[in-house]
Design a protein around this motif. Structure first.
Motif, PDB file in Angstrom:
ATOM      1  N   LEU A   1       3.850   7.229  -2.455  1.00 32.97           N
ATOM      2  CA  LEU A   1       3.415   5.878  -2.819  1.00 32.97           C
ATOM      3  C   LEU A   1       4.617   4.963  -3.067  1.00 32.97           C
ATOM      4  O   LEU A   1       4.624   3.815  -2.619  1.00 32.97           O
ATOM      5  CB  LEU A   1       2.505   5.903  -4.048  1.00 32.97           C
ATOM      6  N   GLN A   2       5.632   5.457  -3.746  1.00 32.61           N
ATOM      7  CA  GLN A   2       6.798   4.609  -4.027  1.00 32.61           C
ATOM      8  C   GLN A   2       7.506   4.194  -2.741  1.00 32.61           C
ATOM      9  O   GLN A   2       7.979   3.063  -2.627  1.00 32.61           O
ATOM     10  CB  GLN A   2       7.775   5.308  -4.977  1.00 32.61           C
ATOM     11  N   LYS A   3       7.537   5.065  -1.747  1.00 35.55           N
ATOM     12  CA  LYS A   3       8.129   4.700  -0.449  1.00 35.55           C
ATOM     13  C   LYS A   3       7.351   3.560   0.185  1.00 35.55           C
ATOM     14  O   LYS A   3       7.927   2.649   0.772  1.00 35.55           O
ATOM     15  CB  LYS A   3       8.154   5.901   0.496  1.00 35.55           C
TER      16      LYS A   3
ATOM     17  N   GLU B   1       0.344  -6.070  -4.017  1.00 35.33           N
ATOM     18  CA  GLU B   1       0.809  -4.732  -4.396  1.00 35.33           C
ATOM     19  C   GLU B   1      -0.334  -3.860  -4.902  1.00 35.33           C
ATOM     20  O   GLU B   1      -0.433  -2.686  -4.544  1.00 35.33           O
ATOM     21  CB  GLU B   1       1.906  -4.828  -5.459  1.00 35.33           C
ATOM     22  N   LEU B   2      -1.212  -4.417  -5.735  1.00 33.57           N
ATOM     23  CA  LEU B   2      -2.372  -3.682  -6.218  1.00 33.57           C
ATOM     24  C   LEU B   2      -3.237  -3.218  -5.044  1.00 33.57           C
ATOM     25  O   LEU B   2      -3.675  -2.069  -4.984  1.00 33.57           O
ATOM     26  CB  LEU B   2      -3.202  -4.539  -7.174  1.00 33.57           C
ATOM     27  N   SER B   3      -3.439  -4.108  -4.093  1.00 34.05           N
ATOM     28  CA  SER B   3      -4.282  -3.801  -2.938  1.00 34.05           C
ATOM     29  C   SER B   3      -3.663  -2.729  -2.056  1.00 34.05           C
ATOM     30  O   SER B   3      -4.358  -1.816  -1.580  1.00 34.05           O
ATOM     31  CB  SER B   3      -4.530  -5.074  -2.128  1.00 34.05           C
ATOM     32  N   ILE B   4      -2.354  -2.817  -1.841  1.00 37.51           N
ATOM     33  CA  ILE B   4      -1.652  -1.832  -1.026  1.00 37.51           C
ATOM     34  C   ILE B   4      -1.716  -0.458  -1.702  1.00 37.51           C
ATOM     35  O   ILE B   4      -1.979   0.558  -1.055  1.00 37.51           O
ATOM     36  CB  ILE B   4      -0.178  -2.267  -0.808  1.00 37.51           C
ATOM     37  N   GLU B   5      -1.505  -0.427  -3.001  1.00 38.61           N
ATOM     38  CA  GLU B   5      -1.575   0.830  -3.739  1.00 38.61           C
ATOM     39  C   GLU B   5      -2.965   1.449  -3.630  1.00 38.61           C
ATOM     40  O   GLU B   5      -3.111   2.643  -3.359  1.00 38.61           O
ATOM     41  CB  GLU B   5      -1.211   0.604  -5.204  1.00 38.61           C
TER      42      GLU B   5
ATOM     43  N   TYR C   1      -3.585   2.821  -0.009  1.00 38.04           N
ATOM     44  CA  TYR C   1      -2.820   4.038   0.269  1.00 38.04           C
ATOM     45  C   TYR C   1      -3.394   5.235  -0.500  1.00 38.04           C
ATOM     46  O   TYR C   1      -3.604   6.308   0.075  1.00 38.04           O
ATOM     47  CB  TYR C   1      -1.335   3.840  -0.075  1.00 38.04           C
ATOM     48  N   VAL C   2      -3.671   5.055  -1.772  1.00 35.97           N
ATOM     49  CA  VAL C   2      -4.190   6.159  -2.590  1.00 35.97           C
ATOM     50  C   VAL C   2      -5.547   6.632  -2.061  1.00 35.97           C
ATOM     51  O   VAL C   2      -5.824   7.843  -2.029  1.00 35.97           O
ATOM     52  CB  VAL C   2      -4.257   5.758  -4.079  1.00 35.97           C
ATOM     53  N   ASN C   3      -6.399   5.722  -1.604  1.00 38.29           N
ATOM     54  CA  ASN C   3      -7.685   6.126  -1.026  1.00 38.29           C
ATOM     55  C   ASN C   3      -7.482   6.990   0.214  1.00 38.29           C
ATOM     56  O   ASN C   3      -8.181   7.994   0.396  1.00 38.29           O
ATOM     57  CB  ASN C   3      -8.533   4.903  -0.680  1.00 38.29           C
ATOM     58  N   ILE C   4      -6.534   6.607   1.067  1.00 37.73           N
ATOM     59  CA  ILE C   4      -6.264   7.404   2.269  1.00 37.73           C
ATOM     60  C   ILE C   4      -5.763   8.791   1.867  1.00 37.73           C
ATOM     61  O   ILE C   4      -6.223   9.807   2.388  1.00 37.73           O
ATOM     62  CB  ILE C   4      -5.257   6.686   3.188  1.00 37.73           C
TER      63      ILE C   4
ATOM     64  N   PHE D   1      -2.901   0.016   7.764  1.00 36.46           N
ATOM     65  CA  PHE D   1      -2.843   1.415   7.380  1.00 36.46           C
ATOM     66  C   PHE D   1      -3.571   2.191   8.472  1.00 36.46           C
ATOM     67  O   PHE D   1      -4.746   1.934   8.726  1.00 36.46           O
ATOM     68  CB  PHE D   1      -3.541   1.647   6.040  1.00 36.46           C
ATOM     69  N   ILE D   2      -2.867   3.107   9.091  1.00 35.90           N
ATOM     70  CA  ILE D   2      -3.431   3.887  10.190  1.00 35.90           C
ATOM     71  C   ILE D   2      -3.370   5.363   9.817  1.00 35.90           C
ATOM     72  O   ILE D   2      -2.327   5.858   9.401  1.00 35.90           O
ATOM     73  CB  ILE D   2      -2.645   3.636  11.495  1.00 35.90           C
TER      74      ILE D   2
END
Length: 138
Positions: free
Chosen positions: A13-15, A38-42, A45-48, A77-78
């Motif tokens: 996640l940090q990357k 940033e909240l949305s990206i996190e 990513y976490v859901n994937i 996000f792919i």
């Protein structure tokens, strides 16, 4: 579009967040808009990481483009995990108390509320979630 590929693991996640930060280094933005992005990206990513591959290993490809007029970030996000369109779910009823709410769905709801556009498509065995956010409109 600039691209980052990482194993679908929470420790990456940090990357992902650093990748976003690198894309925004040379632009002026409204801090509130960046925090919403940033909240949305996190959340995306976490859901994937948590759901796309089940117990198997996989990767996430993150593509980022920063447009200038207006200043807008597009992130894709792919993943090659199981086909899943998170936008098909109904939004959770946020008027319910914590005890009454069903588990799940709040992350996608937060993304929808914090970005300008979110879309999903499944193509060639890939889930593709695209998020767009203007960073200088408030």
């Amino acid at each position: 579009m600039n691209k980052l590929t990482v194993p679908a693991k929470i420790e990456n996640l940090q990357k992902v967040m650093d990748f976003l930060g690198d894309q925004l280094d040379s632009v002026d933005y409204v801090m509130k808009a960046r925090l919403q992005l940033e909240l949305s990206i996190e959340e995306a990513y976490v859901n994937i990481v948590n759901y796309a591959y089940g117990l198997e290993e996989g990767e996430v490809i993150i593509c980022c483009n920063v447009g200038e007029s207006p200043l807008k970030v597009t992130m894709q996000f792919i993943d090659y995990g199981k086909q899943y369109n998170p936008l098909e779910n109904e939004d959770p009823d946020i008027s319910l108390s914590a005890e009454e709410k069903e588990i799940g769905g709040l992350g996608i709801f937060l993304i929808k509320k914090n970005v300008d556009d979110i879309s999903y498509k499944y193509r060639d065995g890939k889930n593709i979630l695209t998020i767009q956010k203007k960073l200088n409109d408030f």
